[in-house]
Design an enzyme around this catalytic site. Structure first.
Site, PDB file in Angstrom:
ATOM      1  N   TYR A  31       6.899  13.128  25.104  1.00  0.00           N
ATOM      2  CA  TYR A  31       6.899  11.695  25.408  1.00  0.00           C
ATOM      3  C   TYR A  31       7.993  11.306  26.412  1.00  0.00           C
ATOM      4  O   TYR A  31       7.996  10.188  26.920  1.00  0.00           O
ATOM      5  CB  TYR A  31       7.090  10.864  24.125  1.00  0.00           C
ATOM      6  CG  TYR A  31       5.896  10.875  23.185  1.00  0.00           C
ATOM      7  CD1 TYR A  31       4.699  11.475  23.555  1.00  0.00           C
ATOM      8  CD2 TYR A  31       5.970  10.282  21.932  1.00  0.00           C
ATOM      9  CE1 TYR A  31       3.610  11.491  22.690  1.00  0.00           C
ATOM     10  CE2 TYR A  31       4.883  10.287  21.078  1.00  0.00           C
ATOM     11  CZ  TYR A  31       3.703  10.895  21.455  1.00  0.00           C
ATOM     12  OH  TYR A  31       2.637  10.894  20.601  1.00  0.00           O
ATOM     13  N   LYS A  71       4.506  25.150  18.226  1.00  0.00           N
ATOM     14  CA  LYS A  71       3.322  25.799  18.792  1.00  0.00           C
ATOM     15  C   LYS A  71       3.866  26.951  19.626  1.00  0.00           C
ATOM     16  O   LYS A  71       3.618  27.058  20.841  1.00  0.00           O
ATOM     17  CB  LYS A  71       2.527  24.767  19.617  1.00  0.00           C
ATOM     18  CG  LYS A  71       1.158  25.233  20.086  1.00  0.00           C
ATOM     19  CD  LYS A  71       0.134  25.381  18.969  1.00  0.00           C
ATOM     20  CE  LYS A  71      -1.166  25.945  19.514  1.00  0.00           C
ATOM     21  NZ  LYS A  71      -2.106  26.369  18.469  1.00  0.00           N
ATOM     22  N   ASP A  86      -1.219  23.184  14.442  1.00  0.00           N
ATOM     23  CA  ASP A  86      -2.644  23.070  14.076  1.00  0.00           C
ATOM     24  C   ASP A  86      -2.847  23.436  12.601  1.00  0.00           C
ATOM     25  O   ASP A  86      -3.560  22.745  11.862  1.00  0.00           O
ATOM     26  CB  ASP A  86      -3.537  23.901  15.008  1.00  0.00           C
ATOM     27  CG  ASP A  86      -2.929  25.224  15.434  1.00  0.00           C
ATOM     28  OD1 ASP A  86      -1.751  25.476  15.097  1.00  0.00           O
ATOM     29  OD2 ASP A  86      -3.619  26.019  16.090  1.00  0.00           O
ATOM     30  N   ASP A 126       4.824  12.488  15.504  1.00  0.00           N
ATOM     31  CA  ASP A 126       4.106  11.218  15.546  1.00  0.00           C
ATOM     32  C   ASP A 126       2.744  11.377  14.865  1.00  0.00           C
ATOM     33  O   ASP A 126       2.355  10.598  13.992  1.00  0.00           O
ATOM     34  CB  ASP A 126       3.934  10.833  17.030  1.00  0.00           C
ATOM     35  CG  ASP A 126       3.377   9.446  17.215  1.00  0.00           C
ATOM     36  OD1 ASP A 126       3.281   8.703  16.223  1.00  0.00           O
ATOM     37  OD2 ASP A 126       3.018   9.105  18.360  1.00  0.00           O
ATOM     38  N   ASP A 172       1.539  10.098  10.828  1.00  0.00           N
ATOM     39  CA  ASP A 172       0.408   9.197  10.560  1.00  0.00           C
ATOM     40  C   ASP A 172      -0.582   9.851   9.601  1.00  0.00           C
ATOM     41  O   ASP A 172      -1.120   9.194   8.703  1.00  0.00           O
ATOM     42  CB  ASP A 172      -0.307   8.817  11.865  1.00  0.00           C
ATOM     43  CG  ASP A 172       0.235   7.524  12.444  1.00  0.00           C
ATOM     44  OD1 ASP A 172       1.420   7.224  12.172  1.00  0.00           O
ATOM     45  OD2 ASP A 172      -0.500   6.814  13.141  1.00  0.00           O
TER      46      ASP A 172
END
Ligand code: NAD
Length: 353
Positions: free
Chosen positions: A141, A188, A220, A244, A248
């Site tokens: 980001y 990752k 993942d 993020d 959620d």
């Protein structure tokens, strides 16, 4: 103790839930003999309307002079126009950056009495108590990005320095020491170079915390584990965008967005505390908001910025007790259950304190 707190009520249901948190703070102050001085300041949409800036100078100044900031929520349809020069959320980003808040802590706890609100089998929810720690000022980001002039190509960059990973990893290991002593680091590393740096740095920081167990999981796989075996996690440490998304996903486990608190921390004890939900314009001004996320954010403020762990626990236990007694705001009520207002729910919390 004496402490100064800047309060930012913001927009929508923000002022409603903030008023309730401040009543809880009053109760804590009289019961435990503390002096909390609070100053309200502008943030978000209301700050654009009144000061032309979503994070005005005066708010910055008051924040700098405080031990912590308590924020409710910002935003609303009146500031959403695509042609708007400035948006409420820019105030939040500017504030995180200004105060160097690089670690976002989101506890996700399942209350057994709300298990019916969660679309997972109840046996999977037993004992779920996760602290997600999301890196907040680096990664995908914040890395270099560009939309090319041809309109056909664009890129974002996941960029981390070792020191950015180190400081947030320390937050995770220290938090784990006060909990079940386990950190799961998400990356990752099988594909991304930045995530190999992430993993090797987390391993190095782990050497300072031999009492904490560390494991690594690919992002993942983590999305699956969060719904297949959520109770196996203690502290979950993740890069900015991964955190993020995962937070959620994890919020579903708590039964309602209105239940969840968060803290954003930097170096030192100063922090910004806010519920995870937004300004909920659809229910604003009607006494329907669930104040739990806001009240539990106050508990986090007492714990992390003011070192008042007993007071924080008392608030958390009061909320749990009220839920066990059956008090339900609309978002967590089953069909046919009596619904209480924002204020009535808080009255019950205060009575337990
Ligand atoms: P939202 O979180 O405001 O609302 C989503 C849904 O959850 C709505 O149906 C709402 O009624 C419900 N809800 C949220 N909080 C609740 C509570 N405490 N009690 C009961 N129900 C609750 O998200 P949204 O509708 O996508 O966004 C509304 C506005 O909030 C937008 O302007 C958005 O940009 C802003 N927003 C702000 C923040 C923040 O301040 N940190 C976070 C997310 C969204």
């Amino acid at each position: 103790m004496k402490a100064t707190i800047t309060t930012l009520s913001g927009d929508g249901i923000g002022p409603e839930v903030m008023a309730e948190a401040l009543r809880v703070l009053d109760r804590v102050s009289s019961r435990y003999g503390h002096e909390f001085v609070t100053h309200e300041a502008l943030i978000g949409g209301v700050a654009i309307d009144r000061a032309g800036d979503p994070f005005p100078q005066e708010t910055r100044r008051l924040g700098e002079q405080s031990d912590a900031i308590l924020l409710a929520a910002v935003g609303g349809p009146q500031w959403d126009s695509p042609s708007a020069r400035v948006r409420p959320e820019q105030g939040l980003l500017a504030m995180r950056k200004h105060f160097g808040l690089f670690a976002n802590l989101r506890p996700v706890k399942v209350y057994p009495m709300l298990a019916q609100n969660v679309p997972l089998r109840p046996d999977l929810l037993e004992g779920v108590d996760i602290l997600i720690i999301r890196e907040l000022t680096g990664g995908l980001y914040f890395g270099p990005r560009q939309e090319m002039g041809d309109g056909d190509t664009a890129y974002d960059t996941m960029l981390y320095t070792r020191s950015e990973v180190e400081r947030v990893a320390h937050v995770a290991f220290r938090a784990a020491q006060g909990r079940r002593k386990k950190v799961t680091s998400v990356d990752k590393a099988n594909v991304l170079a930045s995530m190999r740096l992430w993993r090797s740095t987390v391993n190095r920081v782990h050497e300072d915390y031999p009492d904490v167990v560390l494991d690594h999981v690919l992002v993942d796989a983590c999305t699956m584990h969060l719904i297949m075996r959520p109770s196996s996690f203690d502290v979950l440490l993740a890069e900015n965008m991964f955190g993020d998304i995962l937070s959620d996903e994890a919020s579903v486990l708590a039964g309602s967005l209105g239940m969840l608190p968060s803290a954003s921390l930097g170096e030192g004890r100063f922090g910004l505390y806010e519920p995870v939900h937004g300004s909920a314009p659809d229910i604003a001004g009607r006494g329907k908001a669930n104040p739990t996320g806001m009240i539990l954010s106050l508990a986090m403020l007492l714990r992390y910025s003011l070192n008042l762990d007993a007071e924080a626990k008392a608030i958390e236990q009061a909320v749990e007790g009220v839920l066990a007694d059956g008090a339900r705001t609309g978002d967590i009520a089953r069909q046919g259950e009596t619904v209480v207002s924002t204020r009535e729910f808080t009255d019950a919390v205060i009575a337990k304190l």
